[in-house]
Scaffold this motif. Sequence first.
Motif, PDB file in Angstrom:
ATOM      1  N   PHE A  47      15.611  -1.461 -13.459  1.00 44.36           N
ATOM      2  CA  PHE A  47      14.410  -2.278 -13.638  1.00 44.36           C
ATOM      3  C   PHE A  47      13.445  -2.083 -12.468  1.00 44.36           C
ATOM      4  N   ILE A  48      13.987  -2.001 -11.264  1.00 42.45           N
ATOM      5  CA  ILE A  48      13.151  -1.757 -10.083  1.00 42.45           C
ATOM      6  C   ILE A  48      12.486  -0.386 -10.197  1.00 42.45           C
ATOM      7  N   ALA A  49      13.246   0.616 -10.650  1.00 42.52           N
ATOM      8  CA  ALA A  49      12.674   1.943 -10.858  1.00 42.52           C
ATOM      9  C   ALA A  49      11.596   1.913 -11.939  1.00 42.52           C
ATOM     10  N   LYS A  55       3.915   1.318 -11.099  1.00 41.21           N
ATOM     11  CA  LYS A  55       3.098   1.147  -9.897  1.00 41.21           C
ATOM     12  C   LYS A  55       2.856  -0.328  -9.539  1.00 41.21           C
ATOM     13  N   TYR A  56       3.912  -1.128  -9.661  1.00 37.58           N
ATOM     14  CA  TYR A  56       3.817  -2.520  -9.227  1.00 37.58           C
ATOM     15  C   TYR A  56       3.867  -2.598  -7.699  1.00 37.58           C
ATOM     16  N   ALA A  57       3.145  -3.546  -7.137  1.00 36.75           N
ATOM     17  CA  ALA A  57       3.127  -3.733  -5.687  1.00 36.75           C
ATOM     18  C   ALA A  57       4.490  -4.220  -5.200  1.00 36.75           C
ATOM     19  N   SER A  63       9.069 -10.568  -5.863  1.00 32.71           N
ATOM     20  CA  SER A  63       8.946 -11.856  -6.545  1.00 32.71           C
ATOM     21  C   SER A  63       9.670 -11.839  -7.887  1.00 32.71           C
ATOM     22  N   TYR A  64       9.532 -10.742  -8.636  1.00 30.69           N
ATOM     23  CA  TYR A  64      10.173 -10.647  -9.941  1.00 30.69           C
ATOM     24  C   TYR A  64      11.693 -10.566  -9.809  1.00 30.69           C
ATOM     25  N   ILE A  96       7.745   2.566   0.860  1.00 33.05           N
ATOM     26  CA  ILE A  96       7.007   3.561   0.082  1.00 33.05           C
ATOM     27  C   ILE A  96       5.696   2.991  -0.447  1.00 33.05           C
ATOM     28  N   GLY A  97       5.769   1.738  -0.900  1.00 31.62           N
ATOM     29  CA  GLY A  97       4.595   1.153  -1.535  1.00 31.62           C
ATOM     30  C   GLY A  97       3.664   0.418  -0.598  1.00 31.62           C
TER      31      GLY A  97
END
Length: 212
Positions: A47-49, A55-57, A63-64, A96-97
């Motif tokens: 899910f994180i991948a 391209k979520y921050a 938070s999710y 990375i982000g």
Amino acid sequence: MLAKWRLQPSSIPTYQRAWRLFYQFLTTIFHSVSKPFPFAPHTLALFIAFMYDKKYAPSTVSSYVSALGYSHKFLGLADRTKAFFIIQLLKGYGKIGSRLDSRLPITLSVLNRIIESSAQLTIAHYQSLQFRAMCSIAFFAFLRIGEITYNSSKDAHVPLQVHQLSKLLDPSKQVVALKLTFGNFKHNYNQCPFSVILHRHNSCCPVQLLLE
């Protein structure tokens, strides 16, 4: 005990968005949402991948993930978000982000320019005064945007209202300060109201924070 697990009204939309996205992920990758939880840590890693691909921050991803973990803890299930490799994934995601924040702080001179520019707005004089008062109070009381405004399209609690603002008078009945009292704010579980007192500039203490 219930207060410990109670969500703030402002957090509910975020948690709802997290679960909607998680259902979308399950449908897209596994073509099923028959048993969304308890899920395995490797499902959370995917899910994180999935969010990285979208391209979520990093802050949104954290938070999710917290929202999913909260739901498990609330039901007495093991918190899958605390797995070692999930924690490391989130750390790497943050690196990375990460983006350089180009926003500059609002200084007193910038505030003055903002207030002066209100005269150029095509609004009524009363609205101009409201705008100036809002900017000034936010600056001197160190308020975040979410503490003085809300999105009218959502069922949200209004953080700051007129009745929470009171005048402090000296013996001659002159206004010497304004007092803002917050009864509902982030992380205020079982906490007393928090007050901020704003004195005039020529006071020896321009801003004083009080707990009541």
